[in-house]
Scaffold this motif. Structure first.
Motif, mmCIF file in Angstrom:
data_model
loop_
_atom_site.group_PDB
_atom_site.id
_atom_site.type_symbol
_atom_site.label_atom_id
_atom_site.label_comp_id
_atom_site.label_asym_id
_atom_site.label_seq_id
_atom_site.Cartn_x
_atom_site.Cartn_y
_atom_site.Cartn_z
ATOM 1 N N VAL A 197 0.854 -1.189 0.000
ATOM 2 C CA VAL A 197 0.000 0.000 0.000
ATOM 3 C C VAL A 197 0.891 1.240 0.000
ATOM 4 N N HIS A 198 1.917 1.248 0.854
ATOM 5 C CA HIS A 198 2.837 2.389 0.882
ATOM 6 C C HIS A 198 3.494 2.603 -0.481
ATOM 7 N N GLY A 199 4.004 1.520 -1.075
ATOM 8 C CA GLY A 199 4.659 1.646 -2.378
ATOM 9 C C GLY A 199 3.729 2.189 -3.439
ATOM 10 N N THR A 200 2.464 1.779 -3.392
ATOM 11 C CA THR A 200 1.491 2.247 -4.376
ATOM 12 C C THR A 200 1.134 3.710 -4.141
ATOM 13 N N LEU A 201 0.936 4.091 -2.880
ATOM 14 C CA LEU A 201 0.670 5.507 -2.584
ATOM 15 C C LEU A 201 1.869 6.365 -2.980
ATOM 16 N N ASN A 202 3.067 5.874 -2.703
ATOM 17 C CA ASN A 202 4.277 6.609 -3.072
ATOM 18 C C ASN A 202 4.362 6.764 -4.593
ATOM 19 N N HIS A 203 4.020 5.698 -5.332
ATOM 20 C CA HIS A 203 4.005 5.779 -6.789
ATOM 21 C C HIS A 203 3.002 6.831 -7.268
ATOM 22 N N LEU A 204 1.846 6.899 -6.617
ATOM 23 C CA LEU A 204 0.869 7.924 -6.980
ATOM 24 C C LEU A 204 1.445 9.321 -6.764
ATOM 25 N N LEU A 205 2.167 9.514 -5.662
ATOM 26 C CA LEU A 205 2.782 10.816 -5.415
ATOM 27 C C LEU A 205 3.786 11.150 -6.520
ATOM 28 N N VAL A 206 4.631 10.192 -6.856
ATOM 29 C CA VAL A 206 5.631 10.434 -7.900
ATOM 30 C C VAL A 206 4.946 10.700 -9.241
ATOM 31 N N GLY A 207 4.079 9.784 -9.651
ATOM 32 C CA GLY A 207 3.472 9.902 -10.974
ATOM 33 C C GLY A 207 2.571 11.105 -11.124
ATOM 34 N N GLU A 208 1.668 11.242 -10.193
ATOM 35 C CA GLU A 208 0.649 12.287 -10.300
ATOM 36 C C GLU A 208 1.180 13.679 -9.983
ATOM 37 N N CYS A 209 1.917 13.789 -8.896
ATOM 38 C CA CYS A 209 2.324 15.114 -8.411
ATOM 39 C C CYS A 209 3.687 15.553 -8.924
ATOM 40 N N LEU A 210 4.665 14.667 -8.860
ATOM 41 C CA LEU A 210 6.037 15.055 -9.178
ATOM 42 C C LEU A 210 6.363 14.940 -10.663
ATOM 43 N N LEU A 211 5.574 14.161 -11.397
ATOM 44 C CA LEU A 211 5.787 14.069 -12.847
ATOM 45 C C LEU A 211 4.667 14.752 -13.622
ATOM 46 N N TRP A 212 3.466 14.167 -13.604
ATOM 47 C CA TRP A 212 2.400 14.679 -14.462
ATOM 48 C C TRP A 212 1.986 16.109 -14.136
ATOM 49 N N PHE A 213 1.814 16.433 -12.873
ATOM 50 C CA PHE A 213 1.389 17.806 -12.554
ATOM 51 C C PHE A 213 2.419 18.806 -13.048
ATOM 52 N N ARG A 214 3.681 18.505 -12.851
ATOM 53 C CA ARG A 214 4.725 19.431 -13.291
ATOM 54 C C ARG A 214 4.766 19.532 -14.815
ATOM 55 N N ARG A 215 4.463 18.441 -15.498
ATOM 56 C CA ARG A 215 4.396 18.490 -16.966
ATOM 57 C C ARG A 215 3.241 19.379 -17.426
ATOM 58 N N PHE A 216 2.082 19.180 -16.862
ATOM 59 C CA PHE A 216 0.895 19.924 -17.275
ATOM 60 C C PHE A 216 0.917 21.374 -16.797
ATOM 61 N N ALA A 217 1.224 21.581 -15.535
ATOM 62 C CA ALA A 217 1.090 22.912 -14.947
ATOM 63 C C ALA A 217 2.310 23.806 -15.162
ATOM 64 N N HIS A 218 3.480 23.209 -15.306
ATOM 65 C CA HIS A 218 4.701 24.023 -15.361
ATOM 66 C C HIS A 218 5.541 23.796 -16.613
ATOM 67 N N GLY A 219 5.125 22.852 -17.458
ATOM 68 C CA GLY A 219 5.892 22.573 -18.670
ATOM 69 C C GLY A 219 7.247 21.954 -18.390
ATOM 70 N N GLU A 220 7.413 21.339 -17.239
ATOM 71 C CA GLU A 220 8.679 20.724 -16.858
ATOM 72 C C GLU A 220 8.705 19.258 -17.268
ATOM 73 N N SER A 221 9.889 18.706 -17.335
ATOM 74 C CA SER A 221 10.069 17.286 -17.629
ATOM 75 C C SER A 221 10.983 16.667 -16.571
ATOM 76 N N PRO A 222 10.450 16.449 -15.368
ATOM 77 C CA PRO A 222 11.280 15.853 -14.313
ATOM 78 C C PRO A 222 11.726 14.444 -14.686
ATOM 79 N N ARG A 223 12.818 14.043 -14.130
ATOM 80 C CA ARG A 223 13.331 12.690 -14.369
ATOM 81 C C ARG A 223 13.395 11.958 -13.035
ATOM 82 N N LEU A 224 12.325 11.240 -12.773
ATOM 83 C CA LEU A 224 12.216 10.431 -11.557
ATOM 84 C C LEU A 224 11.757 9.040 -11.943
ATOM 85 N N ALA A 225 12.309 8.034 -11.299
ATOM 86 C CA ALA A 225 11.844 6.667 -11.518
ATOM 87 C C ALA A 225 10.458 6.522 -10.895
ATOM 88 N N LEU A 226 9.609 5.732 -11.532
ATOM 89 C CA LEU A 226 8.235 5.567 -11.053
ATOM 90 C C LEU A 226 8.160 4.884 -9.694
#
Length: 171
Positions: free
Chosen positions: A44-73
């Motif tokens: 459960v922790h790993g899945t919630l952590n993946h949601l934080l990485v994918g949704e907040c640290l990758l996708w949100f930054r792509r959509f809202a800031h035009g950034e392309s972070p490089r983080l492993a899923l």
């Protein structure tokens, strides 16, 4: 319903469903919360952590800031359970404000970013945004299955329950 209104509705639902899921997860003791139960991101922790990485640290930054972070899923962005929950909720809530601020024509545009392997990506904006919310729904489903396997009640997270809980029309 126009695209912005549709995605604003999905963002509000997403924040609501995230809050309900995180509340249900608090019933798990730390052993169950971190135990490998066969989910793609193991626990459960790993899945919630993946949601934080994918949704907040990758996708949100792509959509809202035009950034392309490089983080492993599977990067562990937040090992602390309480802080992870707070970050996920804040991240889920950020989508509605961002979507409300975007001009209508943005939903007909393209999303361009660089993948973690350096490949350039050019995708239609609205369907890719739909992916973000669909992805979160997928992983919430995995976590609710884990809750059930642990003998804990799973929250009702269907969109129709959110719509019924709304005090104002969503139309």
């Amino acid at each position: 319903m126009d695209a912005r209104a549709h995605f604003h509705l999905l963002a509000r639902y997403h924040a609501w469903a995230t809050q309900r899921l995180l509340a249900a997860v608090t019933a798990l003791d730390d052993d169950a919360y971190r135990r490998d139960v066969g989910l793609f991101f193991k626990s459960v922790h790993g899945t919630l952590n993946h949601l934080l990485v994918g949704e907040c640290l990758l996708w949100f930054r792509r959509f809202a800031h035009g950034e392309s972070p490089r983080l492993a899923l599977d990067h562990e962005a937040e090992p602390d359970r309480a802080r992870l929950s707070q970050a996920l909720q804040a991240g889920a809530e950020a989508w509605a404000d961002a979507i409300a601020a975007w001009p209508a024509e943005r939903f007909e545009a393209r999303l361009r970013y660089t993948r973690m392997n350096g490949a350039e990506v050019d995708l239609p904006f609205a369907p890719t945004l739909a992916h973000v919310f669909n992805h979160a729904t997928h992983h919430r489903g995995q976590i609710t299955a884990a809750l059930t396997a642990f003998g804990e009640p799973a929250p009702e997270l269907d969109l129709v329950y959110f719509l019924q809980a709304q005090k104002t029309p969503t139309g």
